[in-house]
Design a protein around this motif. Structure first.
Motif, PDB file in Angstrom:
ATOM      1  N   ASP A  50       0.760  -1.243   0.128  1.00 17.17           N
ATOM      2  CA  ASP A  50       0.001  -0.044  -0.092  1.00 17.17           C
ATOM      3  C   ASP A  50       0.797   1.494   0.189  1.00 17.17           C
ATOM      4  OD1 ASP A  50      -2.884  -1.292   2.016  1.00 17.17           O
ATOM      5  OD2 ASP A  50      -2.336  -1.407  -0.124  1.00 17.17           O
ATOM      6  N   GLY A  51       2.014   1.128   0.769  1.00 13.34           N
ATOM      7  CA  GLY A  51       2.716   2.521   0.948  1.00 13.34           C
ATOM      8  C   GLY A  51       3.426   2.661  -0.534  1.00 13.34           C
ATOM      9  N   HIS A  81       1.105   4.449  -2.744  1.00 16.23           N
ATOM     10  CA  HIS A  81       0.904   5.913  -2.522  1.00 16.23           C
ATOM     11  C   HIS A  81       1.834   6.483  -3.183  1.00 16.23           C
ATOM     12  CE1 HIS A  81      -1.919   4.374   0.892  1.00 16.23           C
ATOM     13  NE2 HIS A  81      -2.607   4.710  -0.377  1.00 16.23           N
ATOM     14  N   TYR A 122      -1.977  11.495  -6.549  1.00 15.78           N
ATOM     15  CA  TYR A 122      -2.284  11.193  -4.949  1.00 15.78           C
ATOM     16  C   TYR A 122      -2.893  12.308  -4.520  1.00 15.78           C
ATOM     17  CZ  TYR A 122      -1.152  10.294  -0.085  1.00 15.78           C
ATOM     18  OH  TYR A 122      -1.189   9.673   1.330  1.00 15.78           O
ATOM     19  N   SER A 158      -4.578  13.393  -0.471  1.00 21.16           N
ATOM     20  CA  SER A 158      -4.349  12.887   0.833  1.00 21.16           C
ATOM     21  C   SER A 158      -5.861  12.538   1.274  1.00 21.16           C
ATOM     22  CB  SER A 158      -3.724  14.078   1.612  1.00 21.16           C
ATOM     23  OG  SER A 158      -3.388  13.639   2.794  1.00 21.16           O
ATOM     24  N   GLN A 212      -9.277   4.659  -0.035  1.00 17.00           N
ATOM     25  CA  GLN A 212      -8.142   3.961   0.555  1.00 17.00           C
ATOM     26  C   GLN A 212      -8.708   2.479   0.799  1.00 17.00           C
ATOM     27  OE1 GLN A 212      -5.500   5.227   0.766  1.00 17.00           O
ATOM     28  NE2 GLN A 212      -5.764   7.425   0.851  1.00 17.00           N
ATOM     29  N   GLU A 219       1.878  11.602   5.231  1.00 17.05           N
ATOM     30  CA  GLU A 219       1.972  10.241   5.290  1.00 17.05           C
ATOM     31  C   GLU A 219       3.164   9.793   4.113  1.00 17.05           C
ATOM     32  OE1 GLU A 219      -0.905  11.808   5.347  1.00 17.05           O
ATOM     33  OE2 GLU A 219      -1.913  11.271   3.121  1.00 17.05           O
ATOM     34  N   CYS A 279       5.808   7.319   6.151  1.00 14.71           N
ATOM     35  CA  CYS A 279       5.948   5.937   5.810  1.00 14.71           C
ATOM     36  C   CYS A 279       7.452   5.246   5.554  1.00 14.71           C
ATOM     37  CB  CYS A 279       5.272   5.846   4.427  1.00 14.71           C
ATOM     38  SG  CYS A 279       5.325   4.176   3.518  1.00 14.71           S
ATOM     39  N   TYR A 290      -3.684   7.098  12.255  1.00 10.98           N
ATOM     40  CA  TYR A 290      -3.798   6.501  10.769  1.00 10.98           C
ATOM     41  C   TYR A 290      -4.632   5.278  10.750  1.00 10.98           C
ATOM     42  CZ  TYR A 290      -0.536  10.057   9.125  1.00 10.98           C
ATOM     43  OH  TYR A 290      -0.343  11.451   9.000  1.00 10.98           O
ATOM     44  N   THR A 337      -7.750   5.692   8.143  1.00  2.00           N
ATOM     45  CA  THR A 337      -7.472   6.349   6.793  1.00  2.00           C
ATOM     46  C   THR A 337      -6.474   5.480   6.012  1.00  2.00           C
ATOM     47  OG1 THR A 337      -6.073   7.910   8.096  1.00  2.00           O
ATOM     48  CG2 THR A 337      -8.126   8.720   7.475  1.00  2.00           C
ATOM     49  N   GLN A 338      -5.439   5.018   6.857  1.00  2.00           N
ATOM     50  CA  GLN A 338      -4.374   4.410   5.981  1.00  2.00           C
ATOM     51  C   GLN A 338      -3.773   3.288   6.950  1.00  2.00           C
ATOM     52  OE1 GLN A 338      -1.457   5.918   3.875  1.00  2.00           O
ATOM     53  NE2 GLN A 338      -2.547   7.919   3.182  1.00  2.00           N
TER      54      GLN A 338
END
Lengths: 293, 518
Positions: free
Chosen positions: A47-48, A51, A60, A62, A67, B307, B311, B349, B352-353
């Motif tokens: 996932d990271g 993004h 992207y 925010s 998500q 983020e 990350c 997070y 949301t993440q």
């Protein structure tokens, strides 16, 4: 799933626990703290990375709505062969309490309450009961608090209908008729399938309970008494709710287990030795079968 | 966002409605995920002209191709209009088919290189812009055509002109992923030392820093030459310079720090042994950055795109920790306040993440694995209840959290008592019923540690109905789970088996009698 890469531990990283607890004979608990190194392509990083590249590609946003959603773990019934899954703990508890808690190991019936299980045990699997019933009124009224006893189950049934307004076909009071002898082959071959008890009565909607009880329990007399030659009888399975659909094949649950070693049965104090909490196959459980992850 | 108006990718060029944009993004995301699975995840960046604030409308392809040919012809004759023609060419070359047409023209690259290295500075700038447009092409045979220009692009990295250097850098970064030949050539031509020098000399110039970071990250992501490239990078001045520019700039924004953080992540995740970076103080720096970011997030100051920075920092920290010798931990990480920041990030997070929450939990695992100090901090700072509340959440979050709690339990019996006191036992009664086998097994391991820590914990477990729960678990289809349940019942809790569970109140004790005789 995360496969941690074991990183060799420093020698002086010994924790507060002494070494003696680590290497107990036969201790199946193997947890030790582990440093986890994640390589670049690990799925945890997906996932990271996405993004990051969405950002590079100017896409992207925010806090965008699409998500990946946070998910909650499912619950699943433990009993081997039962693959029901649940979204909430309450559902799980209800399932377990309804179908696995009050199970007669001898005939693998699941009963809706402890009391009905008790009565079932007495009336079906207790040879002492059978003897005493020849001379005394032993069949208790099913209605709690009534306290009356009857010489035969038919008399009790009459009582239930006349006095307590029960329907004539009340599911939890069927008389034990002649059962046909069950053959092993008819039951699903499962590794935890142990001593085949011949007096198993087939019925619709019964949860098949795999018993791994030791065969001869001298203390409580025999279940052998109620064997061969008896037909399937009472439908003492399932709940009393009318909308529950009853016609369920009592056939094979999917065989999921891989081990050949069944556990020794554990009993709480109120269960006689011939009875255990069993495995069940739940077919057509209310709400349908969830898929076990 | 700060730089996105200047640096674009063609995917974002069209100005669409919100719905269309969302749809496009979703499709793109799917494509990216598949690309990642195929290990083909690459991106390019396009630096816009200063006068280009609005996205371009795609041009008519036919005219684009014709324009290329005619422009090319015109450029072959010297004259004062060359500059104007080059400018036009750079605009035309934004069109993909025009790009292909251009490289098919004989000696087209030779011509461009001539302008690139010529005496006219403006022509140089326009020439590099043309090359930049070409480098952004998605056709893989365009990049190799640009190879003749690369030695000059590298040479110009030590120059002083910001815009020019930026264009050179992004061009090189775009060319890198397209073919191995290009990569090999660039490496042989010394791109790593060139990037190192550039960063060293221009660390005050944040636009250049961002470009260096991006270009370096392109190389570090290379599949095969990872070892060679990474060793070269670690040998250079890049690690320390990357670390020094890791601080977000209040005016310029997060972008340069983001690029450098990702470079550091690619470095740390590729090596099992991160001694070099540890020696540069990377862990300490990441840790202090996370502390400040964590407190910002906890206060609700979530800067847009934070983020994207958090990350890679988390990942660096996680992987650096796995290389860090246990006795060195406190000097490398700093004070235990880091756990507060990590828990704050986890909570902030989670919805949301969730992936970011999961990575925070992973870092906490690595922190607590071999350190009593950090375990103790989690207890003393009352962070454990918050962690326990996260146990319902799947996709790797609850397993990681449970590992953290297990790490704590593993350290000392006193910790076990504290964990039980804060509600871990009842949480385990729920997690033991989960479908996820890893959760159940891990829960049993934690339960074991709690139960053997002292009789009060065992009693409490029994009081909560644990015995019947374990009895049920004995019928699991998983051997590992059965064994654990049996062991607990037979060895650890056997003295409690005469206790009643909640569902079988002792008051109906006459039941037993009724079975035996009448």
């Amino acid at each position: 799933m995360l496969q941690p890469e074991l990183v060799p531990l420093d020698e002086d990283c010994s924790s507060g626990r002494g070494g003696e607890e680590e290497e107990e004979e036969g201790n199946p608990f193997i947890f030790t703290p582990q440093l986890i190194h994640l390589h670049r392509d690990h799925e945890l990083f997906e996932d990271g990375d996405i993004h990051r590249h969405l950002y590079l590609q100017d896409l992207y946003v925010s806090g965008a709505e699409d998500q990946p959603a946070l998910r909650v773990s499912e619950f699943a019934c433990h009993i081997s062969g039962c693959s029901a899954a649940f979204v909430s703990l309450e559902e799980y508890e209800h399932h377990y309490n309804s179908l696995h808690r009050n199970v007669c190991c001898s005939c693998r019936r699941s009963l809706p309450s402890a009391r009905l299980l008790d009565l079932h045990l007495q009336e079906w699997h207790d040879s002492l009961f059978a003897i005493l019933a020849l001379r005394q009124d032993m069949y208790q009224c099913l209605v709690e608090g009534c306290g009356q006893k009857f010489r035969t189950s038919t008399l009790r049934k009459d009582h239930l209908i006349r006095i307590h307004m029960y329907p004539p076909d009340f599911r939890f009071d069927k008389t034990k008729k002649e059962t046909r002898t069950r053959q092993t082959k008819k039951r699903p071959q499962k590794d935890t399938d142990m001593e085949v008890v011949d007096d198993v009565c087939e019925s619709e909607g019964v949860c098949e309970v795999m018993c791994d009880m030791p065969s001869n329990q001298p203390e409580l007399g025999d279940t052998m008494e109620t064997q061969a030659g008896e037909e399937e009888a009472a439908r003492m399975a399932k709940s009393a709710s009318p909308e529950e659909h009853v016609h369920l094949p009592a056939a094979a649950p999917s065989s999921e287990n891989t081990s050949t070693v069944p556990p020794r049965p554990r009993y709480t104090y109120r269960i006689p030795a011939t009875v255990c909490f069993g495995h069940s196959s739940v077919r057509g459980f209310r709400g349908g079968r969830g898929k076990r992850k | 966002m700060w730089r996105l108006n200047k640096v674009r990718h063609k995917a974002g060029r069209q100005c669409d409605s919100l719905e269309a944009l969302k749809l496009k993004r979703r499709e793109h995301e799917k494509a990216l995920r598949q690309a990642r699975r195929d290990r083909q995840l690459v991106s390019k960046r396009l630096l816009l002209n200063d006068d280009e604030d609005l996205p371009q409308v795609t041009m008519d392809t036919n005219s684009g191709e014709q324009d290329v040919v005619s422009l090319f012809l015109k450029l072959q004759h010297s004259g004062p209009e060359r500059e104007a023609h080059l400018r036009t060419l750079s605009k035309v070359l934004r069109d993909p088919s025009a790009q292909l047409t251009f490289i098919k023209q004989e000696n087209s690259m030779h011509l461009l290189v001539g302008f690139l290295t010529g005496s006219d500075a403006t022509c140089r700038l326009q020439a590099v812009r043309c090359l930049h447009e070409l480098s952004h092409s998605s056709h893989t045979n365009v990049s190799p055509a640009c190879l003749p220009a690369t030695p000059y692009l590298l040479t110009y990295l030590s120059g002083q002109s910001t815009k020019f250097t930026e264009l050179c850098l992004y061009t090189l970064g775009n060319l890198c992923p397209d073919s191995d030949i290009v990569k090999e050539k660039l490496l042989a031509q010394g791109i790593i030392p060139a990037l190192a020098n550039c960063l060293e000399n221009q660390s005050h110039n944040l636009a250049v820093v961002e470009a260096v970071g991006f270009t370096l990250s392109q190389f570090l992501q290379a599949k095969d030459a990872a070892e060679k490239i990474i060793l070269a990078v670690l040998d250079s001045s890049l690690p320390s310079n990357l670390l020094s520019v890791l601080y977000p700039d209040p005016k310029f924004g997060l972008a340069p720090a983001i690029e450098c953080a990702w470079c550091l992540h690619y470095l740390t995740c590729s090596m099992k042994d991160n001694r070099v970076l540890l020696a540069h103080g990377a862990l300490l720096q990441c840790s202090s950055l996370i502390v400040s970011l964590g407190s910002a997030v906890a206060e609700g100051n979530k800067e847009e795109g934070m983020e994207l920075f958090i990350c890679p920092l988390l990942r660096c920290m996680g992987n650096l920790l796995s290389s860090c010798p246990g006795n060195d931990l406190s000097t490398q990480v700093g004070d235990v306040g880091i756990v507060v920041a990590l828990c704050a990030l986890l909570q902030a997070y989670l919805q949301t993440q969730p992936a970011l929450a999961r990575e925070s939990a992973w870092v906490l695992n690595n922190l607590t694995a071999h350190s009593s100090a950090f375990c103790s901090a989690l207890l003393d700072l009352n962070l454990v209840p918050g962690l326990i509340q996260l146990l319902p959440f799947s996709q790797g979050i609850n397993t990681m959290i449970l590992r953290i709690l297990a790490n704590i339990a593993h350290k000392k019996k006193e910790f076990c008592a504290q964990l039980a006191h804060r509600g871990l036992l009842s949480a385990l009664c729920a997690t033991l019923k989960m479908a996820d086998q890893e959760m159940v097994t891990l829960s049993m391991d934690v339960l074991y540690m709690l139960v053997v820590s002292g009789p009060q914990v065992a009693e409490e477990f029994v009081r909560q109905g644990g015995l019947s729960l374990l009895e049920a678990i004995q019928y699991s289809s998983e051997g590992e789970i059965r064994r654990r349940a049996t062991h607990l019942l037979e060895d650890q809790l056997v003295s409690y088996s005469s206790y009643c569970s909640d569902n079988n109140p002792c008051s109906s004790g006459n039941r037993e009698a009724s079975h035996v005789q009448l």
